[in-house]
Design a protein around this motif. Sequence first.
Motif, mmCIF file in Angstrom:
data_model
loop_
_atom_site.group_PDB
_atom_site.id
_atom_site.type_symbol
_atom_site.label_atom_id
_atom_site.label_comp_id
_atom_site.label_asym_id
_atom_site.label_seq_id
_atom_site.Cartn_x
_atom_site.Cartn_y
_atom_site.Cartn_z
ATOM 1 N N GLY A 96 3.071 16.101 -31.351
ATOM 2 C CA GLY A 96 4.523 15.513 -32.105
ATOM 3 C C GLY A 96 4.131 15.074 -33.374
ATOM 4 N N SER A 97 3.217 14.484 -33.822
ATOM 5 C CA SER A 97 2.875 13.917 -35.047
ATOM 6 C C SER A 97 2.712 14.867 -36.203
ATOM 7 N N THR A 98 1.753 16.133 -35.568
ATOM 8 C CA THR A 98 1.747 17.241 -36.424
ATOM 9 C C THR A 98 3.148 17.965 -36.846
ATOM 10 N N TYR A 99 3.906 18.052 -35.742
ATOM 11 C CA TYR A 99 5.293 18.540 -36.091
ATOM 12 C C TYR A 99 6.035 17.620 -37.105
ATOM 13 N N ALA A 100 5.710 16.524 -36.994
ATOM 14 C CA ALA A 100 6.361 15.453 -38.038
ATOM 15 C C ALA A 100 5.728 15.878 -39.400
ATOM 16 N N LEU A 101 4.637 16.121 -39.624
ATOM 17 C CA LEU A 101 3.841 16.275 -40.856
ATOM 18 C C LEU A 101 4.484 17.457 -41.578
ATOM 19 N N ILE A 102 4.790 18.505 -40.566
ATOM 20 C CA ILE A 102 5.287 19.733 -41.131
ATOM 21 C C ILE A 102 6.715 19.540 -41.657
ATOM 22 N N ALA A 103 7.452 18.659 -40.680
ATOM 23 C CA ALA A 103 8.781 18.405 -40.771
ATOM 24 C C ALA A 103 9.235 17.823 -42.049
ATOM 25 N N ILE A 104 8.311 17.035 -42.643
ATOM 26 C CA ILE A 104 8.716 16.333 -43.811
ATOM 27 C C ILE A 104 8.960 17.230 -44.759
ATOM 28 N N MET A 118 -8.302 22.267 -36.697
ATOM 29 C CA MET A 118 -9.561 21.803 -35.900
ATOM 30 C C MET A 118 -9.441 21.590 -34.455
ATOM 31 N N TYR A 119 -7.999 21.028 -34.342
ATOM 32 C CA TYR A 119 -7.587 20.576 -33.085
ATOM 33 C C TYR A 119 -7.436 21.590 -31.975
ATOM 34 N N TYR A 120 -6.884 22.758 -32.309
ATOM 35 C CA TYR A 120 -6.471 24.046 -31.511
ATOM 36 C C TYR A 120 -7.807 24.896 -31.617
ATOM 37 N N GLY A 121 -8.473 25.341 -32.903
ATOM 38 C CA GLY A 121 -9.622 25.969 -32.785
ATOM 39 C C GLY A 121 -9.443 27.371 -32.976
ATOM 40 N N SER A 122 -8.047 27.890 -33.418
ATOM 41 C CA SER A 122 -8.139 29.149 -34.031
ATOM 42 C C SER A 122 -7.016 29.428 -34.955
ATOM 43 N N ILE A 123 -6.927 30.199 -35.875
ATOM 44 C CA ILE A 123 -5.646 30.331 -36.738
ATOM 45 C C ILE A 123 -5.516 32.081 -36.959
ATOM 46 N N ASP A 124 -4.188 32.334 -37.027
ATOM 47 C CA ASP A 124 -3.797 33.571 -37.515
ATOM 48 C C ASP A 124 -2.569 33.750 -38.296
ATOM 49 N N PRO A 125 -2.415 34.588 -39.137
ATOM 50 C CA PRO A 125 -1.511 34.673 -39.939
ATOM 51 C C PRO A 125 -0.061 34.358 -39.603
ATOM 52 N N LEU A 126 0.096 34.514 -38.006
ATOM 53 C CA LEU A 126 1.579 34.169 -37.569
ATOM 54 C C LEU A 126 1.719 32.699 -37.202
ATOM 55 N N PHE A 127 0.884 31.769 -37.106
ATOM 56 C CA PHE A 127 0.929 30.865 -36.580
ATOM 57 C C PHE A 127 1.848 29.760 -37.220
ATOM 58 N N GLY A 128 1.927 30.008 -38.612
ATOM 59 C CA GLY A 128 2.706 29.175 -39.303
ATOM 60 C C GLY A 128 4.155 29.102 -38.836
ATOM 61 N N PHE A 129 4.685 30.573 -38.673
ATOM 62 C CA PHE A 129 6.002 30.934 -38.361
ATOM 63 C C PHE A 129 6.454 29.994 -37.177
ATOM 64 N N ILE A 130 5.874 29.973 -36.124
ATOM 65 C CA ILE A 130 5.997 29.400 -34.770
ATOM 66 C C ILE A 130 6.021 27.719 -35.169
ATOM 67 N N ALA A 131 4.868 27.303 -35.853
ATOM 68 C CA ALA A 131 4.948 25.880 -36.161
ATOM 69 C C ALA A 131 6.028 25.611 -37.097
ATOM 70 N N GLY A 132 6.326 26.422 -37.815
ATOM 71 C CA GLY A 132 7.326 26.202 -38.945
ATOM 72 C C GLY A 132 8.847 25.815 -37.983
ATOM 73 N N LEU A 133 8.867 26.743 -37.090
ATOM 74 C CA LEU A 133 10.156 26.724 -36.204
ATOM 75 C C LEU A 133 10.508 25.304 -35.627
ATOM 76 N N LYS A 134 9.376 25.035 -34.869
ATOM 77 C CA LYS A 134 9.136 23.723 -34.332
ATOM 78 C C LYS A 134 9.438 22.581 -35.173
ATOM 79 N N ALA A 135 8.615 22.693 -36.323
ATOM 80 C CA ALA A 135 8.879 21.443 -37.258
ATOM 81 C C ALA A 135 10.339 21.385 -37.709
ATOM 82 N N PHE A 136 11.092 22.761 -37.881
ATOM 83 C CA PHE A 136 12.302 22.619 -38.413
ATOM 84 C C PHE A 136 13.261 22.167 -37.253
ATOM 85 N N THR A 137 12.877 22.305 -35.986
ATOM 86 C CA THR A 137 13.651 21.596 -34.939
ATOM 87 C C THR A 137 13.644 20.251 -34.846
#
Lengths: 370, 307
Positions: B18-26, B224-243
């Motif tokens: 939740g706190s990372t959602y908050a950081l992006i939501a800002i 660092m927390y999850y352990g992997s990144i890919d070009p699409l992961f911003g989209f999903i996280a962005g959607l959650k943060a927007f919510t």
Amino acid sequence: MKTSVKKLVTAVSASVALLGAGHAAAEIKIGIAGPVTGPVAQYGDMQFSGARMAIERINADGGVNGEMLEAVEVDDVCDPKQAVTVANRLVNEGVRFVVGHLCSSSTQPASDIYEDEGILMVTPASTSPDITERGYELVFRTIGLDSMQGPVAGKHIASLNPERVAIVHDKQQYGEGIATAVRDTLKDAGVEIAMFEGITAGDKDFSSLITKLKQADVDYVYYGGYHPELGLILRQARQAELDTVFMGPEGVGNKDINTIAGDAAEGLLVTLPPAFDQKEENKDLVEAFADKGEDPSGPFVLTSYTAVQLIAEGIEEAGSTDPFDVAEALRNGTFETPIGTVEYDDKGDMRSFEFVVYEWHSDGSKTPVN
Amino acid sequence: MQDLLYFSQQLINGLTIGSTYALIAIGYTMVYGIIGMINFAHGEIYMIGAYTALIAITGLAALGIAWLPLVLIVALVCAMIVSSSMGWAVERVAYRPVRGRHRLIPLISAIGMSIFLQNYVHLAQGSRNIGFPALIEGGFRFGAADSFQISISYIQITIFLTTLVCMTLLSLFISRSRIGRACRAVSQDLGMANLLGIDTNRIISATFVIGAALAAVAGLLLGMYYGSIDPLFGFIAGLKAFTAAVLGGIGSIPGAMLGGLILGVAESMTSGYLSGEYKDVVSFGLLILILLFKPTGLLGKPEVEKI
């Protein structure tokens, strides 16, 4: 909307690339359809590498009945919608034989199109039983089925006398299908299934799932799906100090899981097709791959090679390039291939295909488990 | 006791995410608060932040530098610089030319930008999942050794504390500093602020830069927390943060924090007590309920139509 525009961009750029490929003097077009990009592109690499090698070697030997093979490569991103688009493109290109697709969820919708258009398809990787359940005449595979792989995994877990087992899957056709097969086998063996649960492919955070697994106090976790998610689950489980043994199907068995999971991949159990590249009779072929700087040890390299070889031998046997005649020849013949002797049943499945349990190591190597 | 421990563990998981959602939501909430547009490319800025951090970490490792605080600071600074300039450039190229037009036009421009950035990273970095080194390992454990133990990893604590610190600093910045006061003025009335001599273009750019910098922090931490990144992961996280931003009341900074935490906890409780399959159902169901009964979000102020 966003995704469809993205797909369009991919499709347009891929077709531009195809236009640029030009036309050689080839006469028999072989479509190769699989993921060139996307999260499971490494499996696509295996498929393309195997199929290209087969085409090269067959052409070097004078082709099929004097005609050369020409590859038409398309990228389905392992996405069902994209698979339909590229299948239609292969139809427009006049392709009559296809090696593909890779992901079951792509193969399924694409095969509808091929069957309607009279195109013969051999999938080197899709293991979902549904694909050959529909009575299609032109659908074949050079790999076993989840209904063969699941029981191998299930029996292996049962033989270790676990008290409780959890099963997790990614809700996709392949993952859920194989997870269900494992669950049924374990139930028959009288093992308690503590959990049977889906996750969302593409998710990154599995801390809740891992906490749940910890609470459920299970001895084994079976995961039905692909490596990007399992890699993260392993790594996050290690961080949360959950020390159960994980097991997965061939969809998790490639070296990319090590880059994601690191040391946590050590001890993972994987069911894979046997290591065809270790077989004595394939020595020549393995060297040919080594000469090109490619690695034939991936699970789908030699199955893809075999798919092309079967199409070529089918054409020779039938003495015609009509896909229906070739299908007939494949159903009636017995073929010696790098993956062993191939015989087909009426559905287009191989009469026998073996899966072996391997233990995966943190350096990406694997050892068979007895 | 066991149940309580289990509950606490799920709560910790939820607060971390939740706190990372908050950081992006800002990023969403600040931009919306000031110019009333939704910056859909923000998730991609976050993704680029994570990639930059990874490149910096890999680079330092290649140079043989392994002292953790230095690695973290360099990665963070690189990620913030690249993301911020990206945020600034996106605003300059894609939003400023269409500012003041019909609301849909900047929105579509933002979606286009998002697709462009996603595909750019796709081409530049490949589409595969790339492993992200953990860097901060280990953690605390509570509870008897033979039953369920709570584990709180250092990275979870880092994420939570970093978010709190960033949020506090940002709130202070907005309420105390000159630029912060200008931000508030612009968000109340852009035209009037302009007349009173505030360089509104500069303030709007600053908003994008600040949002992007925070997204870069989230990118490094989550990588660092999850352990992997890919070009699409911003989209999903962005959607959650927007919510999360909408949930808390878009335009409100404490709202983004609250919305993020509620969303994170709701998600982890759903996976913990129901099934992971219902995670997204619950979080987006929550959004629908909030929109139905309190359209301005939990801490949002009712919007006065600007003329």
